[in-house]
Enzyme design. Structure first.
Site, PDB file in Angstrom:
ATOM      1  NE  ARG A 110     -55.212  52.301 -36.009  1.00 41.85           N
ATOM      2  CZ  ARG A 110     -56.466  52.044 -35.600  1.00 41.85           C
ATOM      3  NH1 ARG A 110     -57.488  52.692 -36.130  1.00 41.85           N
ATOM      4  NH2 ARG A 110     -56.689  51.137 -34.665  1.00 41.85           N
ATOM      5  CB  SER A 167     -62.666  44.321 -47.644  1.00 38.90           C
ATOM      6  OG  SER A 167     -61.503  44.215 -46.833  1.00 38.90           O
ATOM      7  CG  ASN A 227     -60.937  48.556 -38.221  1.00 40.72           C
ATOM      8  OD1 ASN A 227     -59.794  48.997 -38.180  1.00 40.72           O
ATOM      9  ND2 ASN A 227     -61.267  47.524 -38.978  1.00 40.72           N
ATOM     10  CB  THR A 237     -42.874  58.227 -36.368  1.00 40.22           C
ATOM     11  OG1 THR A 237     -42.231  59.473 -36.131  1.00 40.22           O
ATOM     12  CG2 THR A 237     -43.336  58.200 -37.804  1.00 40.22           C
ATOM     13  CG  ASP A 279     -39.096  62.060 -36.543  1.00 42.32           C
ATOM     14  OD1 ASP A 279     -39.701  61.174 -35.886  1.00 42.32           O
ATOM     15  OD2 ASP A 279     -38.964  63.227 -36.122  1.00 42.32           O
TER      16      ASP A 279
END
Length: 331
Positions: free
Chosen positions: A66, A80, A98, A198, A257
């Site tokens: 992520r 950054s 965030n 997933t 998956d």
């Protein structure tokens, strides 16, 4: 004469070999062999630290993946996001996308420390993040790929860019697609990269509106399977419990998956941004169906799309720097 021509051919191949395996980007060339001579153990070091971190906590794989997404969508893939606030820099870690959710920075610190011992001032934070995202995917059973390398690190951050460019869970399909197109990505990339859901978790606050007030009329989102919604309500109340965590893919939450797409077809996508892939676009619906049917096709396209995302506006050559500490610019 033949020997001379052969020499020229070898010279040409040696000179341009990296370009044969490179990715041309807006910023310049990136290629997997970038550190082969300057820091040959770089990828091995990253893999070792990531493996230990994921062994301690399976969720860390999704967190690191992520971070790459949230970094590349703001100013390009330039690390950054890793900068803390200091001086004139306002950290992207404080953005709506965030705050209280971006995590894994300590793992990247550990990787950087190990790399600086092995080959000081050589491997950028932007590159180590790209490698860590690949290794995280593989460790959870996902596909592998050669990571194009050669990015430099930014000397600034953009809080406004983080707030405006990163798709939010409650955005409409069109808004999400627009944000992807702004980065040179298309609907195939959108659906495919969404498949990274997933693995990993989401907070109650990210999908609460679907359970209680989807359209501002006090009604739930009826595109969400109602038996699944009832289970979610037990730990995601109307108020409170904002930080309670839920699996993005409740079927195989730690395995990379295609069950994420199968869940969407069953009206059990957790986030609004997941379910709209089925309900708001013919093109995205067809992709969801294709990936749900064939895991290999999903994996093949995921590799193409994440390499494409990793090539968004990198700083290369003399642009940017190689930070000694990923949290702050060099003095």
């Amino acid at each position: 004469m033949f020997q001379f021509k052969s020499f020229l051919l070898v010279l040409f191949l040696c000179t341009f070999a990296p370009l044969c395996f490179s990715s041309r980007t807006k910023g310049g060339y990136l290629y997997p062999q970038y550190y082969d001579h300057s820091c040959p153990k770089a990828q091995e070091i990253v893999k070792s630290v990531v493996a230990k971190a994921v062994a301690r906590e399976a969720r860390m794989a999704a967190s690191l993946l992520r971070l790459l997404f949230h970094d590349c969508f703001v100013q390009g893939c330039d690390a950054s996001l890793l900068l803390d606030s200091s001086g004139s820099i306002v950290s992207e870690k404080r953005s709506n996308s965030n705050m209280n959710s971006a995590r894994g920075f300590e793992v990247l610190d550990e990787i950087k420390s190990a790399l600086e011992k092995e080959c000081p001032h050589t491997v950028s934070c932007a590159d180590l993040l790209a490698i860590a995202a690949r290794d995280s995917t593989v460790l959870r059973g996902g596909p592998s790929w050669e990571v194009p390398l050669g990015r430099k690190d930014s000397r600034g951050a953009s809080l406004s860019g983080s707030n405006n460019n990163i798709p939010a869970p409650n955005n409409t399909f069109q808004t999400i697609l627009t944000k992807f197109k702004r980065q040179g990505l298309n609907v195939v990339d959108l659906v495919t990269l969404s498949g990274s859901h997933t693995i990993g978790n989401s907070r109650c606050t990210s999908f609460r509106q679907r359970l209680y007030n989807q359209s501002g009329n006090g009604q739930p989102d009826y595109s969400l399977d109602q038996s699944y919604a009832a289970k979610l309500r037990t730990r995601c109340p109307r108020s409170g419990g904002d930080q309670n965590l839920f699996f993005l893919d409740f079927v195989s939450p730690t395995k990379f998956d295609n069950s994420y797409f199968k869940n969407i077809l069953a009206s059990k996508g957790l986030l609004n941004s997941d379910q709209v892939l089925l309900t708001k676009s013919e093109a995205s619906m067809e992709l969801v169906k294709k990936y749900a049917e064939n895991n290999d096709i999903f994996f093949q396209q995921f590799v193409k799309s994440i390499i494409k995302m990793g090539n968004i506006s990198p700083l290369t050559g003399s642009r940017g720097e190689i930070r000694k500490n990923c949290r702050k610019i060099n003095s």
